[in-house]
Design a protein around this motif. Structure first.
Motif, mmCIF file in Angstrom:
data_model
loop_
_atom_site.group_PDB
_atom_site.id
_atom_site.type_symbol
_atom_site.label_atom_id
_atom_site.label_comp_id
_atom_site.label_asym_id
_atom_site.label_seq_id
_atom_site.Cartn_x
_atom_site.Cartn_y
_atom_site.Cartn_z
ATOM 1 N N LEU A 1 0.822 -1.206 0.000
ATOM 2 C CA LEU A 1 0.000 0.000 0.000
ATOM 3 C C LEU A 1 0.856 1.256 0.000
ATOM 4 O O LEU A 1 0.625 2.190 -0.787
ATOM 5 N N LEU A 2 1.867 1.295 0.859
ATOM 6 C CA LEU A 2 2.738 2.470 0.909
ATOM 7 C C LEU A 2 3.484 2.660 -0.405
ATOM 8 O O LEU A 2 3.644 3.797 -0.878
ATOM 9 N N LYS A 3 3.950 1.573 -0.996
ATOM 10 C CA LYS A 3 4.671 1.680 -2.268
ATOM 11 C C LYS A 3 3.776 2.208 -3.376
ATOM 12 O O LYS A 3 4.245 2.939 -4.270
ATOM 13 N N MET A 4 2.490 1.877 -3.336
ATOM 14 C CA MET A 4 1.573 2.436 -4.329
ATOM 15 C C MET A 4 1.382 3.929 -4.121
ATOM 16 O O MET A 4 1.316 4.704 -5.079
ATOM 17 N N ILE A 5 1.326 4.353 -2.856
ATOM 18 C CA ILE A 5 1.125 5.762 -2.565
ATOM 19 C C ILE A 5 2.314 6.607 -3.022
ATOM 20 O O ILE A 5 2.137 7.741 -3.473
ATOM 21 N N VAL A 6 3.526 6.060 -2.926
ATOM 22 C CA VAL A 6 4.702 6.824 -3.356
ATOM 23 C C VAL A 6 5.088 6.528 -4.798
ATOM 24 O O VAL A 6 6.123 6.979 -5.273
ATOM 25 N N GLU B 1 -4.421 15.200 -7.287
ATOM 26 C CA GLU B 1 -3.925 15.012 -8.649
ATOM 27 C C GLU B 1 -3.636 13.538 -8.885
ATOM 28 O O GLU B 1 -3.027 12.879 -8.035
ATOM 29 N N PRO B 2 -4.044 12.992 -10.040
ATOM 30 C CA PRO B 2 -3.725 11.590 -10.334
ATOM 31 C C PRO B 2 -2.228 11.350 -10.262
ATOM 32 O O PRO B 2 -1.425 12.178 -10.705
ATOM 33 N N ILE B 3 -1.850 10.208 -9.701
ATOM 34 C CA ILE B 3 -0.431 9.941 -9.483
ATOM 35 C C ILE B 3 0.329 9.867 -10.805
ATOM 36 O O ILE B 3 1.538 10.128 -10.858
#
Length: 264
Positions: A60-65, A80-82
């Motif tokens: 989850l954290l890796k997706m957020i960053v 804003e879309p990643i």
């Protein structure tokens, strides 16, 4: 509610929204790790993420960053879309300690300075302002006396202070911590949690932290998770504390909240 199981139903964007995950799915080798996760994290939230090994917390954290992409769903940072997000210096990230190679031949100062490169500034030269920020972050974490030591020569607690200094050097709006106290002695853990509570209560900063320390988590965020998805539980505390620090530079008073790190 800060975390919502179906945030898309509101229809209204939140201008203080820091992270939005809409119907996120992720799998490894056809095994579902995260299924239909939707949540909103707002400015000055402190989100504690808890779950068993393999539950998908680090994923989850890796997706957020932006290190990995969901199989399905959308990630937004600061509305804003990643896929188009470029302000990565607004985010500080401290990955799991076991992801670090202790033989990496870098000094403490070099590791902290690397937090200033960002994805837009990878090859630019460092200026006086960059070195000033680095020195302030080193002072804030009490590790100026270690700046010329190789990172692999430090204790676990000292290394975590270095990585936190690296994450703080850009004065981020969002700080993401993946099990930051693993391998750290109890006294250093207490000092660390005292420090990040201060940062949350008195600065405009949002936290997402994976931890197995339920005692610490519940003492600050409450006894019950606000939201759950699969095997992951989310504890939450939001602050509107009026006792904001007068200074906007995050590192300015942290030197008062820690003890100097002894060489050992």
């Amino acid at each position: 509610m800060v975390l919502q199981s179906n945030p898309a139903s509101s229809g209204e964007p939140c201008h203080d929204q820091v992270v939005a995950l809409d119907h996120i799915f992720f799998s490894y080798e056809r095994k579902d790790v995260i299924s239909d996760l939707s949540l909103r994290i707002l400015q000055r939230d402190f989100v504690g993420v808890v779950g068993s090994n393999g539950a998908g917390k680090t994923t989850l954290l890796k997706m957020i960053v932006g290190l990995i992409k969901p199989v399905q769903g959308e990630v937004k940072l600061f509305n804003e879309p990643i896929s188009t997000f470029r302000d990565w210096d607004r985010i500080g990230y401290v990955p799991q300690k076991n992801s670090f190679n202790p033989l990496f031949p870098a000094t403490v100062k070099e590791v902290v300075l690397s937090g200033l490169y960002g994805r837009k500034k990878l090859f630019r030269r460092m200026g006086k302002n960059d070195y000033r920020k680095c020195e302030e972050a080193l002072d804030a974490m009490g590790i100026r006396n270690l700046q010329d030591r190789k990172i692999g020569q430090l204790s676990g607690g000292q290394q975590q202070r270095v990585f936190l200094a690296r994450a703080l050097v850009n004065n981020p709006d969002l700080l993401i911590l993946d099990e930051p106290t693993v391998g750290i002695d109890a006294e250093t853990q207490e000092s660390f949690f005292h420090m990040i509570r201060h940062m949350h209560q008195h600065h405009h900063i949002t936290f997402i932290m994976v931890t197995h320390d339920l005692d610490m988590l519940e003492s600050y965020l409450g006894n019950e998770p606000v939201h759950s998805s699969g095997k992951i539980q989310f504890y939450i505390k939001h602050t509107h504390s009026p006792e904001n620090c007068a200074e906007t530079d995050l590192t300015h008073t942290l030197t008062d909240l820690r003890e100097p790190v002894e060489l050992g």
